[in-house]
Scaffold this motif. Structure first.
Motif, PDB file in Angstrom:
ATOM      1  N   LEU A 291      92.447  36.255  38.949  1.00 20.18           N
ATOM      2  CA  LEU A 291      92.146  37.670  39.766  1.00 20.18           C
ATOM      3  C   LEU A 291      93.286  37.570  40.942  1.00 20.18           C
ATOM      4  CD1 LEU A 291      88.441  38.286  39.623  1.00 20.18           C
ATOM      5  CD2 LEU A 291      89.875  39.520  38.618  1.00 20.18           C
ATOM      6  N   LEU A 292      93.220  36.368  41.568  1.00 20.88           N
ATOM      7  CA  LEU A 292      94.000  36.393  42.721  1.00 20.88           C
ATOM      8  C   LEU A 292      95.684  36.341  42.476  1.00 20.88           C
ATOM      9  CD1 LEU A 292      92.217  33.829  45.250  1.00 20.88           C
ATOM     10  CD2 LEU A 292      92.681  36.248  45.647  1.00 20.88           C
ATOM     11  N   GLU A 293      95.945  35.649  41.343  1.00 20.84           N
ATOM     12  CA  GLU A 293      97.297  35.781  41.052  1.00 20.84           C
ATOM     13  C   GLU A 293      97.971  37.210  40.455  1.00 20.84           C
ATOM     14  OE1 GLU A 293      99.678  32.240  41.189  1.00 20.84           O
ATOM     15  OE2 GLU A 293      98.260  33.010  42.793  1.00 20.84           O
ATOM     16  N   ALA A 294      97.012  37.692  39.585  1.00 24.56           N
ATOM     17  CA  ALA A 294      97.202  38.946  39.005  1.00 24.56           C
ATOM     18  C   ALA A 294      97.328  40.089  40.466  1.00 24.56           C
ATOM     19  CB  ALA A 294      96.376  39.472  38.153  1.00 24.56           C
ATOM     20  N   SER A 295      96.745  39.816  41.537  1.00 22.01           N
ATOM     21  CA  SER A 295      96.652  40.597  42.395  1.00 22.01           C
ATOM     22  C   SER A 295      97.803  40.620  43.363  1.00 22.01           C
ATOM     23  CB  SER A 295      95.204  40.590  43.191  1.00 22.01           C
ATOM     24  OG  SER A 295      95.394  41.345  44.351  1.00 22.01           O
TER      25      SER A 295
ATOM     26  N   ILE B 173      91.768  48.451  44.848  1.00 22.23           N
ATOM     27  CA  ILE B 173      92.523  48.245  43.776  1.00 22.23           C
ATOM     28  C   ILE B 173      91.746  46.938  43.160  1.00 22.23           C
ATOM     29  CG2 ILE B 173      94.777  47.187  42.780  1.00 22.23           C
ATOM     30  CD1 ILE B 173      96.195  48.854  45.099  1.00 22.23           C
ATOM     31  N   ASP B 174      91.568  45.902  43.710  1.00 22.53           N
ATOM     32  CA  ASP B 174      90.853  44.671  43.334  1.00 22.53           C
ATOM     33  C   ASP B 174      89.475  45.128  43.121  1.00 22.53           C
ATOM     34  OD1 ASP B 174      93.066  43.082  43.591  1.00 22.53           O
ATOM     35  OD2 ASP B 174      92.907  43.008  46.091  1.00 22.53           O
ATOM     36  N   SER B 175      88.779  45.917  43.676  1.00 22.28           N
ATOM     37  CA  SER B 175      87.506  46.287  43.346  1.00 22.28           C
ATOM     38  C   SER B 175      87.330  46.942  42.153  1.00 22.28           C
ATOM     39  CB  SER B 175      86.771  47.282  44.507  1.00 22.28           C
ATOM     40  OG  SER B 175      86.877  46.371  45.680  1.00 22.28           O
ATOM     41  N   VAL B 176      88.219  47.759  41.885  1.00 22.32           N
ATOM     42  CA  VAL B 176      88.220  48.558  40.280  1.00 22.32           C
ATOM     43  C   VAL B 176      88.646  47.594  39.357  1.00 22.32           C
ATOM     44  CG1 VAL B 176      89.378  50.451  39.215  1.00 22.32           C
ATOM     45  CG2 VAL B 176      88.617  50.883  41.563  1.00 22.32           C
TER      46      VAL B 176
ATOM     47  N   ALA C 244      93.882  40.349  46.545  1.00 22.73           N
ATOM     48  CA  ALA C 244      94.886  39.829  47.459  1.00 22.73           C
ATOM     49  C   ALA C 244      95.734  41.224  47.726  1.00 22.73           C
ATOM     50  CB  ALA C 244      95.668  38.789  46.874  1.00 22.73           C
ATOM     51  N   GLN C 245      95.138  42.263  47.725  1.00 26.51           N
ATOM     52  CA  GLN C 245      95.846  43.555  47.862  1.00 26.51           C
ATOM     53  C   GLN C 245      96.118  43.841  49.419  1.00 26.51           C
ATOM     54  OE1 GLN C 245      97.591  45.669  45.883  1.00 26.51           O
ATOM     55  NE2 GLN C 245      97.266  44.516  44.144  1.00 26.51           N
ATOM     56  N   ASN C 246      95.319  43.278  50.316  1.00 26.25           N
ATOM     57  CA  ASN C 246      95.068  43.615  51.645  1.00 26.25           C
ATOM     58  C   ASN C 246      96.075  42.603  52.443  1.00 26.25           C
ATOM     59  OD1 ASN C 246      94.312  45.268  53.414  1.00 26.25           O
ATOM     60  ND2 ASN C 246      92.771  44.012  54.319  1.00 26.25           N
ATOM     61  N   ARG C 247      97.224  42.245  52.096  1.00 26.73           N
ATOM     62  CA  ARG C 247      98.227  41.242  52.892  1.00 26.73           C
ATOM     63  C   ARG C 247      97.772  39.944  53.035  1.00 26.73           C
ATOM     64  NH1 ARG C 247     102.861  43.051  54.280  1.00 26.73           N
ATOM     65  NH2 ARG C 247     103.419  45.325  54.225  1.00 26.73           N
ATOM     66  N   ALA C 248      96.889  39.581  52.216  1.00 26.76           N
ATOM     67  CA  ALA C 248      96.074  38.103  52.299  1.00 26.76           C
ATOM     68  C   ALA C 248      95.390  38.026  51.157  1.00 26.76           C
ATOM     69  CB  ALA C 248      95.233  37.903  53.576  1.00 26.76           C
ATOM     70  N   GLU C 249      95.123  36.505  50.745  1.00 29.81           N
ATOM     71  CA  GLU C 249      94.068  36.190  49.620  1.00 29.81           C
ATOM     72  C   GLU C 249      92.722  36.189  50.422  1.00 29.81           C
ATOM     73  OE1 GLU C 249      96.075  33.432  46.353  1.00 29.81           O
ATOM     74  OE2 GLU C 249      95.601  32.510  48.303  1.00 29.81           O
ATOM     75  N   GLU C 250      91.684  37.132  49.839  1.00 24.15           N
ATOM     76  CA  GLU C 250      90.623  37.384  50.434  1.00 24.15           C
ATOM     77  C   GLU C 250      89.174  37.282  49.496  1.00 24.15           C
ATOM     78  OE1 GLU C 250      91.457  40.963  53.823  1.00 24.15           O
ATOM     79  OE2 GLU C 250      91.031  41.587  51.417  1.00 24.15           O
ATOM     80  N   LEU C 251      88.159  36.485  50.235  1.00 24.89           N
ATOM     81  CA  LEU C 251      86.998  36.324  49.475  1.00 24.89           C
ATOM     82  C   LEU C 251      85.873  36.853  50.293  1.00 24.89           C
ATOM     83  CD1 LEU C 251      87.491  32.529  48.803  1.00 24.89           C
ATOM     84  CD2 LEU C 251      88.144  34.298  47.143  1.00 24.89           C
ATOM     85  N   GLU C 252      85.176  37.593  49.469  1.00 22.46           N
ATOM     86  CA  GLU C 252      83.928  38.368  50.202  1.00 22.46           C
ATOM     87  C   GLU C 252      83.187  37.509  51.257  1.00 22.46           C
ATOM     88  OE1 GLU C 252      80.656  42.032  49.979  1.00 22.46           O
ATOM     89  OE2 GLU C 252      81.614  41.166  48.049  1.00 22.46           O
TER      90      GLU C 252
END
Length: 395
Positions: free
Chosen positions: A142-146, A306-309, A334-342
């Motif tokens: 998911l992160l790499e695709a994002s 984007i990532d949520s959808v 990772a669409q918000n200029r950083a890799e993110e985990l909730e």
């Protein structure tokens, strides 16, 4: 609810006459559940319902909006001539085949849809369904695709009336195959760059447009089989902090590139008169084997839309989850200029394992709100995202 949270974060609004109604005498947000009446907005919506779009674009309405903008905290200029010249543009949707379905979304200047389709195509090629939801392997993909889609979105998305946007090439099987080959099953790429596209299809510097998580989405399916995935935004939660006849005016100029010229070249998403800025909205419809809508989905929440959808659709299409389970997954992206985990979820607990794979994730509040409907053998099912104040209603 979400509105109460936003008001708590913006106590300055209590001093503005147009927003004072949301606060008590001590300038504190009214309690959750308080019923408010916005008579001015009701009158505006009634006029539009009775007279159509002409009521909004009418010279007298344009004059009132122009005056309010000129007198705003950061005075701007909009005229009746601007309203008269404005034309709604209908654009053909973008579609791909992935996970055995035809998936369609909005075209640029909507940029979120392009990124959603790219990510789904990459994740389908990487066979993400092999890995369990919540696993570190799935999170890695998911992160790499994002990351790959984010690089393309920031470089190539723009208003196609001003800049060629190579959507057909960016969604072509050969191009997507080349991007998928950049994903390693076990190791994060040290650096991700935009893909290389033919020179005649535009190659400009990367945009740094700001995206703000204050968007609204509705998914609708009626008894006649009609489906609507509808996303709308005024950018910030209260737009430009300017209200006219109950309407809050947007501040979407911030969706243009902050630095319109990079290395002597004008970026694709540079501001210009008459130009529409890109957005991360991603209203999406998945069509089933019968070519009828099977999933109607979208979200509000800035770049995290984007990532949520994507993650919700992967849950449904690859993992066989129902729409509620798919939407309520702990978020990763990772669409918000950083890799993110909730933050505060099982996703955040994946951070150490992801770091061993070369990722650099941070914990973040990821409250993009997905609204989705699915159509299956048992009928329609829908879910409103509890990340905000989502609700699903059937009549």
């Amino acid at each position: 609810g979400y509105l109460h949270l936003v008001l708590t974060e913006r106590p300055d609004l209590a001093k503005l006459p147009d927003f004072a109604t949301y606060f008590d005498a001590n300038q504190r947000p009214l309690p959750q559940g308080t019923l408010l009446h916005n008579a001015a907005l009701a009158d505006t919506l009634t006029r539009i319902a009775q007279n159509g779009a002409e009521a909004f674009y009418a010279p007298e309405n344009a004059k009132r909006i122009g005056q309010a903008v000129a007198q705003g905290p950061y005075p701007g200029h909009i005229t009746a001539a601007d309203f008269a010249a404005y034309k709604v543009r209908e654009r053909a949707p973008l579609c791909i085949h992935a996970f055995g379905r035809r998936i369609c979304t909005a075209a640029p200047p909507v940029a979120g849809g392009l990124a959603v389709l790219q990510q789904l195509a990459l994740l389908d090629r990487m066979q993400i369904g092999r890995y369990a939801p919540g696993s570190v392997q799935a999170a890695h993909l998911l992160l790499e695709a994002s990351r790959l889609a984010e690089a393309d979105r920031r470089k190539y998305a723009a208003d196609p009336d001003f800049v060629p946007v190579a959507t057909s090439y960016l969604l072509s099987p050969d191009y997507l195959e080349s991007r998928a080959r950049q994903i390693d099953e076990t190791t994060a790429a040290p650096k991700v760059s935009p893909g290389v596209i033919p020179a005649d299809q535009a190659s400009l510097p990367v945009s740094d447009a700001m995206t703000v998580p204050a968007t609204t989405h509705l998914s609708i399916h009626d008894s006649f089989g009609n489906a609507l995935s509808f996303t709308t935004t005024i950018n910030l939660n209260f737009g430009a902090d300017i209200v006219v006849d109950g309407m809050v005016l947007n501040d979407a100029l911030t969706n243009f590139a902050t630095h319109p010229v990079v290395d002597g070249q004008r970026v694709a998403n540079a501001i210009a008169p008459g130009k529409r800025p890109i957005t991360t909205m991603a209203p999406t419809i998945v069509f089933g084997a019968d070519n009828e809508p099977e999933v109607i989905i979208g979200a509000g929440g800035g770049a995290r839309i984007i990532d949520s959808v994507v993650q919700s659709l992967v849950g449904y299409l690859a993992w066989g989850q129902n729409i509620r389970t798919a939407i309520e997954q702990p978020r990763i992206g990772a669409q918000n200029r950083a890799e993110e985990l909730e933050h505060g979820t099982a996703a955040a607990a994946l951070a150490p394992a992801l770091r061993k794979m070369g990722h650099n994730p941070k914990s973040a509040v990821m409250n993009a709100a997905v609204q989705g409907i699915t159509r299956g053998p048992s009928g329609l099912e829908g879910w409103g995202d509890p990340h905000r104040d989502g609700v699903a209603v059937g009549h």
